[in-house]
Design a protein around this motif. Structure first.
Motif, PDB file in Angstrom:
ATOM      1  N   GLU A   5       0.855  -1.184   0.000  1.00 54.36           N
ATOM      2  CA  GLU A   5       0.000   0.000   0.000  1.00 54.36           C
ATOM      3  C   GLU A   5       0.888   1.229   0.000  1.00 54.36           C
ATOM      4  O   GLU A   5       2.066   1.158   0.323  1.00 54.36           O
ATOM      5  N   LEU A   6       0.329   2.338  -0.367  1.00 58.47           N
ATOM      6  CA  LEU A   6       1.088   3.578  -0.428  1.00 58.47           C
ATOM      7  C   LEU A   6       1.259   4.145   0.980  1.00 58.47           C
ATOM      8  O   LEU A   6       0.284   4.371   1.686  1.00 58.47           O
ATOM      9  N   HIS A   7       2.514   4.345   1.377  1.00 58.88           N
ATOM     10  CA  HIS A   7       2.816   4.956   2.670  1.00 58.88           C
ATOM     11  C   HIS A   7       3.234   6.397   2.415  1.00 58.88           C
ATOM     12  O   HIS A   7       4.088   6.654   1.568  1.00 58.88           O
ATOM     13  N   ARG A   8       2.622   7.313   3.155  1.00 59.86           N
ATOM     14  CA  ARG A   8       2.888   8.745   2.994  1.00 59.86           C
ATOM     15  C   ARG A   8       3.372   9.296   4.337  1.00 59.86           C
ATOM     16  O   ARG A   8       2.746   9.045   5.368  1.00 59.86           O
ATOM     17  N   ASP A  46       2.122  13.196  -9.616  1.00 66.95           N
ATOM     18  CA  ASP A  46       1.662  12.314  -8.546  1.00 66.95           C
ATOM     19  C   ASP A  46       0.197  11.971  -8.788  1.00 66.95           C
ATOM     20  O   ASP A  46      -0.703  12.689  -8.363  1.00 66.95           O
ATOM     21  N   LEU A  48      -0.977   9.150  -7.652  1.00 69.71           N
ATOM     22  CA  LEU A  48      -1.300   8.188  -6.593  1.00 69.71           C
ATOM     23  C   LEU A  48      -1.908   8.873  -5.369  1.00 69.71           C
ATOM     24  O   LEU A  48      -2.934   8.448  -4.863  1.00 69.71           O
ATOM     25  N   ALA A  49      -1.256   9.929  -4.891  1.00 66.89           N
ATOM     26  CA  ALA A  49      -1.721  10.607  -3.679  1.00 66.89           C
ATOM     27  C   ALA A  49      -2.184  12.032  -3.948  1.00 66.89           C
ATOM     28  O   ALA A  49      -2.709  12.687  -3.056  1.00 66.89           O
ATOM     29  N   LEU A  87       6.478   9.787  -0.300  1.00 68.18           N
ATOM     30  CA  LEU A  87       5.658   8.612  -0.612  1.00 68.18           C
ATOM     31  C   LEU A  87       6.572   7.422  -0.867  1.00 68.18           C
ATOM     32  O   LEU A  87       7.493   7.519  -1.683  1.00 68.18           O
ATOM     33  N   LEU A  89       7.230   4.143  -2.624  1.00 65.60           N
ATOM     34  CA  LEU A  89       6.731   3.422  -3.800  1.00 65.60           C
ATOM     35  C   LEU A  89       7.093   1.946  -3.756  1.00 65.60           C
ATOM     36  O   LEU A  89       6.361   1.109  -4.281  1.00 65.60           O
ATOM     37  N   SER A 111       2.374   6.383 -10.664  1.00 69.56           N
ATOM     38  CA  SER A 111       1.751   5.056 -10.786  1.00 69.56           C
ATOM     39  C   SER A 111       2.535   4.186 -11.759  1.00 69.56           C
ATOM     40  O   SER A 111       2.659   2.972 -11.549  1.00 69.56           O
ATOM     41  N   ARG A 114       5.627   2.945  -9.867  1.00 70.15           N
ATOM     42  CA  ARG A 114       5.239   1.885  -8.924  1.00 70.15           C
ATOM     43  C   ARG A 114       4.940   0.580  -9.662  1.00 70.15           C
ATOM     44  O   ARG A 114       5.355  -0.489  -9.223  1.00 70.15           O
TER      45      ARG A 114
END
Length: 126
Positions: A5-8, A46, A48-49, A87, A89, A111, A114
């Motif tokens: 999962e995406l960690h921010r 970006d 993704l986020a 972030l 990836l 994306s 990733r």
């Protein structure tokens, strides 16, 4: 192994606390000396986020290995020019393989980076 999962992280310090073996340099001059992927200084989108502005992809710790130097296993992150937010990836990947994979394909969105990293080996070649 690629992050599921995406960690921010809201700051460099928060990222470094979570990934002590793959730290982003805290000194601005050291951060700007890293070699990263930035799409010929244009930066990536970006998607993704939704971070506004151009993003750069870094290979931590220390950037991608130079040709002829030993590979390392590390974390691939994206940030707006090495400032927060950060972030994650991918983590636990061969930094040399991750670097080669990204620069050979020339992605324009996070994306795409990733997705490319999903196929990267976690063990460096010997």
């Amino acid at each position: 192994m690629v992050a599921p999962e995406l960690h921010r992280f809201a700051s460099v310090a928060a990222y470094n606390a979570a990934f002590p073996a793959c730290q982003m340099p805290t000194a601005l001059t050291a951060r700007h000396q890293l070699r990263g992927y930035h799409l010929a200084m244009r930066g990536l989108v970006d998607d993704l986020a939704g971070t506004p502005g151009a993003m750069i992809v870094d290979f931590l710790p220390g950037g991608p290995p130079a040709p002829g130097t030993p590979d390392r296993v590390g974390t691939v992150v994206a940030s707006p020019w090495r400032e927060a937010p950060i972030l994650v990836l991918a983590q636990g990947v061969s930094l040399w393989a991750a670097w080669r994979t990204v620069v050979r394909r020339w992605p324009t969105k996070l994306s795409e980076v990733r997705d490319l990293l999903n196929g990267v080996e976690s063990n460096p070649p010997r």
